[in-house]
Design an enzyme around this catalytic site. Structure first.
Site, PDB file in Angstrom:
ATOM      1  N   ASN A 277       0.858  -1.196   0.000  1.00  0.00           N
ATOM      2  CA  ASN A 277       0.000   0.000   0.000  1.00  0.00           C
ATOM      3  C   ASN A 277       0.888   1.237   0.000  1.00  0.00           C
ATOM      4  O   ASN A 277       2.106   1.123   0.149  1.00  0.00           O
ATOM      5  CB  ASN A 277      -0.931  -0.048   1.221  1.00  0.00           C
ATOM      6  CG  ASN A 277      -0.135  -0.075   2.502  1.00  0.00           C
ATOM      7  OD1 ASN A 277       0.553   0.871   2.832  1.00  0.00           O
ATOM      8  ND2 ASN A 277      -0.204  -1.191   3.238  1.00  0.00           N
TER       9      ASN A 277
ATOM     10  N   ASP B  94      -3.545  -6.599   5.215  1.00  0.00           N
ATOM     11  CA  ASP B  94      -4.473  -7.521   5.886  1.00  0.00           C
ATOM     12  C   ASP B  94      -4.411  -8.921   5.297  1.00  0.00           C
ATOM     13  O   ASP B  94      -4.852  -9.879   5.902  1.00  0.00           O
ATOM     14  CB  ASP B  94      -5.902  -6.989   5.780  1.00  0.00           C
ATOM     15  CG  ASP B  94      -6.084  -5.744   6.638  1.00  0.00           C
ATOM     16  OD1 ASP B  94      -5.619  -5.761   7.797  1.00  0.00           O
ATOM     17  OD2 ASP B  94      -6.657  -4.756   6.141  1.00  0.00           O
TER      18      ASP B  94
ATOM     19  N   LYS C 298      10.430 -16.274 -10.159  1.00  0.00           N
ATOM     20  CA  LYS C 298       9.564 -15.272 -10.785  1.00  0.00           C
ATOM     21  C   LYS C 298       8.441 -15.962 -11.568  1.00  0.00           C
ATOM     22  O   LYS C 298       8.716 -16.822 -12.412  1.00  0.00           O
ATOM     23  CB  LYS C 298      10.411 -14.402 -11.715  1.00  0.00           C
ATOM     24  CG  LYS C 298       9.649 -13.240 -12.288  1.00  0.00           C
ATOM     25  CD  LYS C 298      10.536 -12.364 -13.160  1.00  0.00           C
ATOM     26  CE  LYS C 298       9.682 -11.341 -13.872  1.00  0.00           C
ATOM     27  NZ  LYS C 298      10.401 -10.676 -14.939  1.00  0.00           N
TER      28      LYS C 298
ATOM     29  N   PHE D 281      -4.624   3.337  14.691  1.00  0.00           N
ATOM     30  CA  PHE D 281      -5.172   4.251  13.684  1.00  0.00           C
ATOM     31  C   PHE D 281      -6.292   3.519  12.961  1.00  0.00           C
ATOM     32  O   PHE D 281      -6.265   2.284  12.875  1.00  0.00           O
ATOM     33  CB  PHE D 281      -4.097   4.626  12.649  1.00  0.00           C
ATOM     34  CG  PHE D 281      -3.228   5.770  13.075  1.00  0.00           C
ATOM     35  CD1 PHE D 281      -2.200   5.572  13.973  1.00  0.00           C
ATOM     36  CD2 PHE D 281      -3.432   7.052  12.570  1.00  0.00           C
ATOM     37  CE1 PHE D 281      -1.387   6.614  14.375  1.00  0.00           C
ATOM     38  CE2 PHE D 281      -2.626   8.100  12.951  1.00  0.00           C
ATOM     39  CZ  PHE D 281      -1.605   7.892  13.860  1.00  0.00           C
TER      40      PHE D 281
ATOM     41  N   LYS E 224     -13.438  -0.489  15.198  1.00  0.00           N
ATOM     42  CA  LYS E 224     -12.068  -1.042  15.313  1.00  0.00           C
ATOM     43  C   LYS E 224     -11.545  -0.890  16.733  1.00  0.00           C
ATOM     44  O   LYS E 224     -10.878  -1.785  17.257  1.00  0.00           O
ATOM     45  CB  LYS E 224     -11.120  -0.325  14.339  1.00  0.00           C
ATOM     46  CG  LYS E 224     -11.235  -0.874  12.942  1.00  0.00           C
ATOM     47  CD  LYS E 224     -10.243  -0.271  11.965  1.00  0.00           C
ATOM     48  CE  LYS E 224     -10.546  -0.836  10.573  1.00  0.00           C
ATOM     49  NZ  LYS E 224     -10.000  -0.048   9.484  1.00  0.00           N
TER      50      LYS E 224
ATOM     51  N   LYS F 167     -10.623  -4.427  18.461  1.00  0.00           N
ATOM     52  CA  LYS F 167      -9.196  -4.719  18.701  1.00  0.00           C
ATOM     53  C   LYS F 167      -8.800  -4.460  20.154  1.00  0.00           C
ATOM     54  O   LYS F 167      -7.655  -4.698  20.530  1.00  0.00           O
ATOM     55  CB  LYS F 167      -8.327  -3.877  17.755  1.00  0.00           C
ATOM     56  CG  LYS F 167      -8.476  -4.268  16.274  1.00  0.00           C
ATOM     57  CD  LYS F 167      -7.691  -3.320  15.367  1.00  0.00           C
ATOM     58  CE  LYS F 167      -7.937  -3.596  13.892  1.00  0.00           C
ATOM     59  NZ  LYS F 167      -6.881  -4.391  13.266  1.00  0.00           N
TER      60      LYS F 167
HETATM   61  O1  PMT Z   1       2.619   6.274   6.445  1.00  0.00           O
HETATM   62  P1  PMT Z   1       1.973   7.548   5.956  1.00  0.00           P
HETATM   63  O2  PMT Z   1       2.154   7.762   4.468  1.00  0.00           O
HETATM   64  O3  PMT Z   1       2.399   8.749   6.770  1.00  0.00           O
HETATM   65  O4  PMT Z   1       0.399   7.410   6.151  1.00  0.00           O
HETATM   66  C1  PMT Z   1      -0.137   7.367   7.414  1.00  0.00           C
HETATM   67  C2  PMT Z   1      -1.220   6.290   7.549  1.00  0.00           C
HETATM   68  C3  PMT Z   1      -2.413   6.689   6.694  1.00  0.00           C
HETATM   69  C4  PMT Z   1      -0.675   4.921   7.114  1.00  0.00           C
HETATM   70  C5  PMT Z   1      -1.576   6.241   9.079  1.00  0.00           C
HETATM   71  O5  PMT Z   1      -2.060   7.489   9.494  1.00  0.00           O
HETATM   72  C6  PMT Z   1      -2.618   5.157   9.357  1.00  0.00           C
HETATM   73  O6  PMT Z   1      -3.814   5.338   9.206  1.00  0.00           O
HETATM   74  N1  PMT Z   1      -2.131   3.957   9.788  1.00  0.00           N
HETATM   75  C7  PMT Z   1      -2.940   2.748   9.981  1.00  0.00           C
HETATM   76  C8  PMT Z   1      -3.234   2.100   8.649  1.00  0.00           C
HETATM   77  C9  PMT Z   1      -4.088   0.853   8.783  1.00  0.00           C
HETATM   78  O7  PMT Z   1      -3.624  -0.222   8.543  1.00  0.00           O
HETATM   79  O8  PMT Z   1      -5.281   1.083   9.267  1.00  0.00           O
HETATM   80  P2  PMT Z   1      -6.417  -0.085   9.480  1.00  0.00           P
HETATM   81  O9  PMT Z   1      -7.669   0.685   9.714  1.00  0.00           O
HETATM   82  O10 PMT Z   1      -6.391  -1.035   8.342  1.00  0.00           O
HETATM   83  O11 PMT Z   1      -5.952  -0.841  10.790  1.00  0.00           O
HETATM   84  C10 PMT Z   1      -6.370  -0.457  12.090  1.00  0.00           C
HETATM   85  C11 PMT Z   1      -5.251  -0.631  13.085  1.00  0.00           C
HETATM   86  O12 PMT Z   1      -4.850  -1.995  13.158  1.00  0.00           O
HETATM   87  C12 PMT Z   1      -3.991   0.149  12.747  1.00  0.00           C
HETATM   88  O13 PMT Z   1      -3.453   0.682  13.944  1.00  0.00           O
HETATM   89  C13 PMT Z   1      -3.062  -0.899  12.137  1.00  0.00           C
HETATM   90  O14 PMT Z   1      -1.681  -0.579  12.377  1.00  0.00           O
HETATM   91  C14 PMT Z   1      -3.472  -2.145  12.898  1.00  0.00           C
HETATM   92  N2  PMT Z   1      -3.307  -3.415  12.163  1.00  0.00           N
HETATM   93  C15 PMT Z   1      -3.982  -3.646  11.009  1.00  0.00           C
HETATM   94  C16 PMT Z   1      -3.880  -4.866  10.382  1.00  0.00           C
HETATM   95  C17 PMT Z   1      -3.042  -5.855  10.940  1.00  0.00           C
HETATM   96  N3  PMT Z   1      -2.892  -7.039  10.347  1.00  0.00           N
HETATM   97  N4  PMT Z   1      -2.379  -5.601  12.075  1.00  0.00           N
HETATM   98  C18 PMT Z   1      -2.490  -4.410  12.702  1.00  0.00           C
HETATM   99  O15 PMT Z   1      -1.858  -4.179  13.743  1.00  0.00           O
END
Ligand code: PMT
Length: 408
Positions: free
Chosen positions: A212, A281, A291, A326, A340, A344
């Site tokens: 991403n 995810d 490859k 986040f 979330k 979580k």
């Molecule tokens: O890196 P930048 O370019 O500065 O951009 C910032 C950002 C947009 C990446 C950042 O602000 C942000 O939103 N980060 C979280 C991105 C994300 O994966 O969000 P989510 O809504 O999919 O996940 C929710 C939370 O679970 C997040 O804290 C994530 O880190 C966590 N997560 C998600 C999936 C996973 N398998 N394990 C996790 O720990």
């Protein structure tokens, strides 16, 4: 900015001839408001962009600009005697080159050779110019000699190009000065902070992956700010093009599984966990060790499986740190963020809209709403990621204090 931290501190601001010279006015104004004693040195080319009078009004005194002005003292020496810290903002390729090679042909370049206090250079110029071999070599040379080089910000440049080369925002410049002066706060002293940042890469084969657009900027800003507040910070970072924040232990990983392992290895040793990484995810069920060939194929079906939920794993640790996540959403931002937070088991979540081009992924700015476990929401305006990090850490400190009061 820490209240009173710059009060009475003696700072020299060097301004050179770039379009960002106008932003130095805001820096000087902010420093003066914070109670700092500021002297400004302008080059001749800086005066093509901003009038001397503007800085003179801001500092309430004369601007230094002329090596040969009639004075009782030698100004390049008196500037060095005065300064506790120096910042050159914006720093053009010309001043960087002169400083790197000891050329002293005007007041600023001469004074730079006399300063013994910390010197910060904030380069700002066209991306290609910044990336050119001579400028990069000069920056390396200065950095090796202990000059602090600030990472230029990314965005639209005065020449119309998009890219890296903008002067960082005032908050970042002030933070660099606070850092150099050793006035950073100690509000997180004694606390261990673990931050994740950047994307993860889930390999399909040795040359392809699912990922991403995360640049890591948000997570790096959080790690830098937590370290500035005295925390012992570890940053587990996916692949990004950022330099390590000062005073932070950086652990580099590739895939979600590697990030998960690096985080789990620190179970029981963390007081605050902040999940800013954009963790993939899904990952391919099988990654080919060679490859994948296109020949004879019009379609390719991928089978994907879920990656470990890293943050949910941390929220289940015993003892449990304060857990901050986040929510990166493209619709129903707050409703999905609340979902979330609950699912979580988080203490705090920062909701950000990643469908926008001006905030979220890759930009230097972000706009967040914080939601805590009681459902209390705090909305913030669009701010630099450094300022957003400050707002999140302020809230974390409040929650830690509340936890201490209730004996958690
Ligand atoms: O890196 P930048 O370019 O500065 O951009 C910032 C950002 C947009 C990446 C950042 O602000 C942000 O939103 N980060 C979280 C991105 C994300 O994966 O969000 P989510 O809504 O999919 O996940 C929710 C939370 O679970 C997040 O804290 C994530 O880190 C966590 N997560 C998600 C999936 C996973 N398998 N394990 C996790 O720990």
């Amino acid at each position: 900015m820490d209240d009173g931290a710059l009060n009475g501190r003696r700072i020299v601001v060097g301004v050179t001839g770039g379009i960002a010279a106008y932003k130095a006015c805001d820096l000087v104004s902010t420093l003066v408001k914070a109670g700092a004693q500021v002297r400004v040195v302008m080059t001749r080319n800086a005066e093509r962009f901003v009038g001397r009078l503007t800085f003179e009004a801001l500092i309430g005194g004369p601007v230094s600009h002329d090596m040969w002005a009639e004075r009782a003292d030698m100004e390049h020496i008196s500037l060095a005697d005065f300064a506790e810290a120096v910042i050159v903002a914006p720093a053009t390729a010309n001043i960087i080159g002169k400083y790197a090679h000891g050329i002293a042909d005007d007041l600023l370049s001469t004074a730079l050779l006399v300063f013994t206090c910390p010197v910060i250079m904030a380069p700002a110029m066209n991306t290609r110019m910044l990336g050119s071999a001579p400028v990069q070599a000069n920056l390396r040379l200065l950095s090796e000699r202990g000059v602090r080089i600030l990472e230029p910000a990314e965005g639209r440049l005065a020449c119309g190009d998009e890219g890296v080369g903008r002067l960082p925002d005032t908050a970042t410049l002030v933070e660099a000065l606070e850092d150099a002066l050793g006035v950073a706060s100690d509000s997180l002293a004694g606390l261990r902070v673990l931050v994740t940042a950047g994307p993860t890469r889930e390999p399909l084969d040795p040359v392809r992956f699912l990922s991403n657009p995360s640049s890591g900027k948000m997570g790096y800003a959080l790690a830098a700010e937590a370290a500035r507040r005295g925390g012992a910070v570890t940053l587990v970072s996916g692949p990004v093009a950022l330099s390590d924040p000062r005073g932070v232990e950086v652990v580099r990983v590739g895939s979600a599984e590697e990030m998960h392992e690096a985080v789990q290895a620190r179970a029981g040793t963390v007081d605050v966990f902040i999940g800013a990484a954009a963790v993939a995810d899904w990952r391919p069920v099988e990654a080919s060790d060679h490859k994948l060939k296109k020949t004879g194929r019009e379609e390719l079906t991928l089978r994907l499986q879920r990656t470990p939920d890293i943050i949910a794993g941390v929220a289940a640790w015993e003892p449990r740190p304060l857990v901050v996540g986040f929510a990166a959403e493209t619709e129903e931002l707050l409703a999905h963020a609340e979902e979330k937070l609950r699912a979580k088991g988080l203490d705090l979540i920062a909701a950000n809209d990643v469908s926008r081009l001006d905030v979220g992924f890759t930009t230097d700015a972000n706009e967040i709403t914080l939601i805590d476990a009681t459902g209390t929401r705090s909305e913030f305006p669009i701010m630099s990621k450094a300022e957003v990090a400050g707002a999140i850490l302020d809230r974390i400190e409040e929650l830690l204090a509340r936890g201490r009061e209730s004996g958690r």
